[in-house]
Write a protein that holds these residues in place. Sequence first.
Motif, PDB file in Angstrom:
ATOM      1  N   MET A   1       0.811  -1.213   0.000  1.00  0.00           N
ATOM      2  CA  MET A   1       0.000   0.000   0.000  1.00  0.00           C
ATOM      3  C   MET A   1       0.839   1.255   0.000  1.00  0.00           C
ATOM      4  SD  MET A   1      -3.434  -1.091   1.933  1.00  0.00           S
ATOM      5  CE  MET A   1      -3.372   0.242   3.034  1.00  0.00           C
ATOM      6  N   ALA A   2       2.138   1.100   0.149  1.00  0.00           N
ATOM      7  CA  ALA A   2       3.059   2.239   0.056  1.00  0.00           C
ATOM      8  C   ALA A   2       4.461   1.703  -0.188  1.00  0.00           C
ATOM      9  CB  ALA A   2       3.031   3.066   1.335  1.00  0.00           C
ATOM     10  N   ALA A   3       5.260   2.451  -0.915  1.00  0.00           N
ATOM     11  CA  ALA A   3       6.655   2.072  -1.167  1.00  0.00           C
ATOM     12  C   ALA A   3       7.427   3.307  -1.579  1.00  0.00           C
ATOM     13  CB  ALA A   3       6.741   1.013  -2.263  1.00  0.00           C
ATOM     14  N   ASN A   4       8.714   3.333  -1.201  1.00  0.00           N
ATOM     15  CA  ASN A   4       9.541   4.453  -1.621  1.00  0.00           C
ATOM     16  C   ASN A   4      11.013   4.075  -1.498  1.00  0.00           C
ATOM     17  OD1 ASN A   4      10.175   6.970  -2.615  1.00  0.00           O
ATOM     18  ND2 ASN A   4       8.867   8.072  -1.156  1.00  0.00           N
ATOM     19  N   PHE A   5      11.842   4.903  -2.134  1.00  0.00           N
ATOM     20  CA  PHE A   5      13.277   4.665  -2.170  1.00  0.00           C
ATOM     21  C   PHE A   5      14.021   5.833  -1.539  1.00  0.00           C
ATOM     22  CE2 PHE A   5      11.369   2.416  -5.682  1.00  0.00           C
ATOM     23  CZ  PHE A   5      12.001   1.183  -5.658  1.00  0.00           C
ATOM     24  N   GLY A   6      15.129   5.547  -0.879  1.00  0.00           N
ATOM     25  CA  GLY A   6      15.994   6.565  -0.300  1.00  0.00           C
ATOM     26  C   GLY A   6      17.324   5.935   0.057  1.00  0.00           C
ATOM     27  N   ASP A   7      18.231   6.736   0.588  1.00  0.00           N
ATOM     28  CA  ASP A   7      19.583   6.263   0.911  1.00  0.00           C
ATOM     29  C   ASP A   7      19.827   6.440   2.402  1.00  0.00           C
ATOM     30  OD1 ASP A   7      22.208   5.502   0.951  1.00  0.00           O
ATOM     31  OD2 ASP A   7      22.864   6.859  -0.640  1.00  0.00           O
ATOM     32  N   LEU A   8      19.604   5.384   3.164  1.00  0.00           N
ATOM     33  CA  LEU A   8      19.707   5.467   4.619  1.00  0.00           C
ATOM     34  C   LEU A   8      21.118   5.772   5.095  1.00  0.00           C
ATOM     35  CD1 LEU A   8      17.488   2.421   5.667  1.00  0.00           C
ATOM     36  CD2 LEU A   8      16.902   4.846   5.840  1.00  0.00           C
ATOM     37  N   ASP A   9      22.130   5.207   4.420  1.00  0.00           N
ATOM     38  CA  ASP A   9      23.508   5.321   4.907  1.00  0.00           C
ATOM     39  C   ASP A   9      24.413   6.117   3.977  1.00  0.00           C
ATOM     40  OD1 ASP A   9      23.486   3.461   2.911  1.00  0.00           O
ATOM     41  OD2 ASP A   9      24.383   1.842   4.089  1.00  0.00           O
ATOM     42  N   ASN A  10      23.835   6.848   3.018  1.00  0.00           N
ATOM     43  CA  ASN A  10      24.601   7.725   2.124  1.00  0.00           C
ATOM     44  C   ASN A  10      25.694   6.989   1.365  1.00  0.00           C
ATOM     45  OD1 ASN A  10      23.177  10.074   2.618  1.00  0.00           O
ATOM     46  ND2 ASN A  10      24.523  10.761   4.271  1.00  0.00           N
ATOM     47  N   ASP A  11      25.445   5.721   1.020  1.00  0.00           N
ATOM     48  CA  ASP A  11      26.456   4.984   0.250  1.00  0.00           C
ATOM     49  C   ASP A  11      26.238   5.109  -1.251  1.00  0.00           C
ATOM     50  OD1 ASP A  11      24.213   3.414  -0.039  1.00  0.00           O
ATOM     51  OD2 ASP A  11      25.173   1.539   0.581  1.00  0.00           O
ATOM     52  N   GLY A  12      25.169   5.824  -1.668  1.00  0.00           N
ATOM     53  CA  GLY A  12      24.894   6.014  -3.086  1.00  0.00           C
ATOM     54  C   GLY A  12      24.012   4.949  -3.696  1.00  0.00           C
ATOM     55  N   TRP A  13      23.667   3.923  -2.940  1.00  0.00           N
ATOM     56  CA  TRP A  13      22.793   2.842  -3.410  1.00  0.00           C
ATOM     57  C   TRP A  13      21.435   3.004  -2.742  1.00  0.00           C
ATOM     58  CZ3 TRP A  13      24.845  -0.107  -7.207  1.00  0.00           C
ATOM     59  CH2 TRP A  13      26.232  -0.122  -7.335  1.00  0.00           C
ATOM     60  N   LEU A  14      20.358   3.035  -3.538  1.00  0.00           N
ATOM     61  CA  LEU A  14      19.027   3.321  -3.009  1.00  0.00           C
ATOM     62  C   LEU A  14      18.444   2.122  -2.266  1.00  0.00           C
ATOM     63  CD1 LEU A  14      17.410   5.379  -5.907  1.00  0.00           C
ATOM     64  CD2 LEU A  14      18.292   6.210  -3.715  1.00  0.00           C
ATOM     65  N   ASP A  15      18.017   2.376  -1.037  1.00  0.00           N
ATOM     66  CA  ASP A  15      17.330   1.391  -0.214  1.00  0.00           C
ATOM     67  C   ASP A  15      15.819   1.516  -0.449  1.00  0.00           C
ATOM     68  OD1 ASP A  15      19.938   0.934   1.047  1.00  0.00           O
ATOM     69  OD2 ASP A  15      19.565   2.868   2.012  1.00  0.00           O
ATOM     70  N   VAL A  16      15.050   0.528  -0.011  1.00  0.00           N
ATOM     71  CA  VAL A  16      13.607   0.541  -0.275  1.00  0.00           C
ATOM     72  C   VAL A  16      12.836   0.199   1.002  1.00  0.00           C
ATOM     73  CG1 VAL A  16      13.668  -1.868  -1.089  1.00  0.00           C
ATOM     74  CG2 VAL A  16      11.742  -0.392  -1.698  1.00  0.00           C
ATOM     75  N   TYR A  17      11.765   0.957   1.227  1.00  0.00           N
ATOM     76  CA  TYR A  17      10.874   0.716   2.373  1.00  0.00           C
ATOM     77  C   TYR A  17       9.487   0.396   1.834  1.00  0.00           C
ATOM     78  CZ  TYR A  17       8.909   1.435   7.065  1.00  0.00           C
ATOM     79  OH  TYR A  17       8.299   1.284   8.292  1.00  0.00           O
ATOM     80  N   LEU A  18       8.928  -0.712   2.286  1.00  0.00           N
ATOM     81  CA  LEU A  18       7.624  -1.180   1.826  1.00  0.00           C
ATOM     82  C   LEU A  18       6.608  -1.046   2.947  1.00  0.00           C
ATOM     83  CD1 LEU A  18       8.786  -4.447   0.004  1.00  0.00           C
ATOM     84  CD2 LEU A  18       8.447  -2.165  -0.981  1.00  0.00           C
ATOM     85  N   GLY A  19       5.567  -0.240   2.729  1.00  0.00           N
ATOM     86  CA  GLY A  19       4.504  -0.068   3.708  1.00  0.00           C
ATOM     87  C   GLY A  19       3.414  -1.092   3.490  1.00  0.00           C
ATOM     88  N   LEU A  20       3.628  -2.283   3.974  1.00  0.00           N
ATOM     89  CA  LEU A  20       2.694  -3.377   3.742  1.00  0.00           C
ATOM     90  C   LEU A  20       1.408  -3.172   4.533  1.00  0.00           C
ATOM     91  CD1 LEU A  20       5.207  -6.351   3.950  1.00  0.00           C
ATOM     92  CD2 LEU A  20       4.487  -5.079   1.940  1.00  0.00           C
ATOM     93  N   GLY A  21       0.320  -3.792   4.059  1.00  0.00           N
ATOM     94  CA  GLY A  21      -0.938  -3.692   4.765  1.00  0.00           C
ATOM     95  C   GLY A  21      -2.105  -3.901   3.819  1.00  0.00           C
ATOM     96  N   ASP A  22      -3.288  -3.817   4.366  1.00  0.00           N
ATOM     97  CA  ASP A  22      -4.527  -3.946   3.617  1.00  0.00           C
ATOM     98  C   ASP A  22      -5.551  -3.032   4.272  1.00  0.00           C
ATOM     99  OD1 ASP A  22      -7.350  -5.548   3.281  1.00  0.00           O
ATOM    100  OD2 ASP A  22      -6.063  -5.744   1.513  1.00  0.00           O
ATOM    101  N   SER A  23      -6.555  -2.602   3.519  1.00  0.00           N
ATOM    102  CA  SER A  23      -7.499  -1.620   4.041  1.00  0.00           C
ATOM    103  C   SER A  23      -8.379  -2.153   5.161  1.00  0.00           C
ATOM    104  CB  SER A  23      -8.381  -1.096   2.904  1.00  0.00           C
ATOM    105  OG  SER A  23      -7.602  -0.431   1.940  1.00  0.00           O
ATOM    106  N   SER A  24      -8.571  -3.458   5.234  1.00  0.00           N
ATOM    107  CA  SER A  24      -9.489  -4.022   6.226  1.00  0.00           C
ATOM    108  C   SER A  24      -8.982  -3.775   7.649  1.00  0.00           C
ATOM    109  CB  SER A  24      -9.658  -5.522   5.994  1.00  0.00           C
ATOM    110  OG  SER A  24      -8.454  -6.203   6.265  1.00  0.00           O
ATOM    111  N   TYR A  25      -9.926  -3.693   8.599  1.00  0.00           N
ATOM    112  CA  TYR A  25      -9.559  -3.478  10.000  1.00  0.00           C
ATOM    113  C   TYR A  25      -8.699  -4.618  10.533  1.00  0.00           C
ATOM    114  CZ  TYR A  25     -12.954   0.335  10.424  1.00  0.00           C
ATOM    115  OH  TYR A  25     -13.637   1.519  10.286  1.00  0.00           O
ATOM    116  N   GLU A  26      -8.914  -5.830  10.026  1.00  0.00           N
ATOM    117  CA  GLU A  26      -8.241  -7.005  10.562  1.00  0.00           C
ATOM    118  C   GLU A  26      -6.787  -7.120  10.134  1.00  0.00           C
ATOM    119  OE1 GLU A  26     -11.014  -7.038   8.808  1.00  0.00           O
ATOM    120  OE2 GLU A  26     -12.584  -7.525  10.287  1.00  0.00           O
ATOM    121  N   SER A  27      -6.402  -6.378   9.111  1.00  0.00           N
ATOM    122  CA  SER A  27      -5.060  -6.534   8.539  1.00  0.00           C
ATOM    123  C   SER A  27      -4.005  -5.816   9.373  1.00  0.00           C
ATOM    124  CB  SER A  27      -5.031  -5.980   7.109  1.00  0.00           C
ATOM    125  OG  SER A  27      -3.726  -6.006   6.600  1.00  0.00           O
ATOM    126  N   LEU A  28      -2.992  -6.566   9.812  1.00  0.00           N
ATOM    127  CA  LEU A  28      -1.833  -6.001  10.501  1.00  0.00           C
ATOM    128  C   LEU A  28      -0.591  -6.718   9.990  1.00  0.00           C
ATOM    129  CD1 LEU A  28      -3.043  -5.667  14.216  1.00  0.00           C
ATOM    130  CD2 LEU A  28      -2.617  -3.821  12.604  1.00  0.00           C
TER     131      LEU A  28
END
Length: 215
Positions: A1-28
């Motif tokens: 449901m969300a994803a983006n790229f950035g450089d956590l440690d400034n090494d020049g290689w892009l890292d990725v963060y995935l915002g996993l989930g689902d719209s339902s109340y039960e999803s965690l």
Amino acid sequence: MAANFGDLDNDGWLDVYLGLGDSSYESLLPKRMFRNDQGRYFQNVTTSGSFGNLQKGHGIAFADIENNGNEDVFEELGRAFPGDIFIPTLYHNPGHGNHWVTLVLEGVKTNRAAYVARIKVTIEERGRQRSIYRAVGAVSSFGGNPMRQHIGVGQAASIREIEIWWPVSGLRQSFRNVQVDRAYRIVEGRNVIEPVMWKSFEIGKSKIAHPMEEL
């Protein structure tokens, strides 16, 4: 449901963060952060960086919020339905000792935000030449990074060359021997790389210092 790229440690290689989930109340589902190991593979650093929040990730941004040369991570959580509310989260980056450069591009014939402009940064690191590529624009799903380009350059003591390609005019500009750990403004067609001075601060503390005073 969300994803983006950035450089956590400034090494020049892009890292990725995935915002996993689902719209339902039960999803965690725990979010997932993956560190790019020099383009060879991704390391799961979710636990070591405490990124595994269980709430639904609806928007992610990598940004140097404190203007100190390290990209923090902001995540919007929940809110798909009334009552499914959670507090947005900011993950503070403690820093890793690598160098960086931030570029603010301003188009003239190209759109003012320099959308779709391309960047090539050439560095020498540990005796080897390397090129780092970026493009101005959105690369995320449900979220976005600042238009200013934060680029990690690892252990490079200086930048051999910065090249900018402007999509509308087709102009190519280059700047050599650029200092690291600085922010610069580049205007399309103007052959000057102009230092930008932003005030830095530390989240949770009131003291404000200028980044140039600390270098």
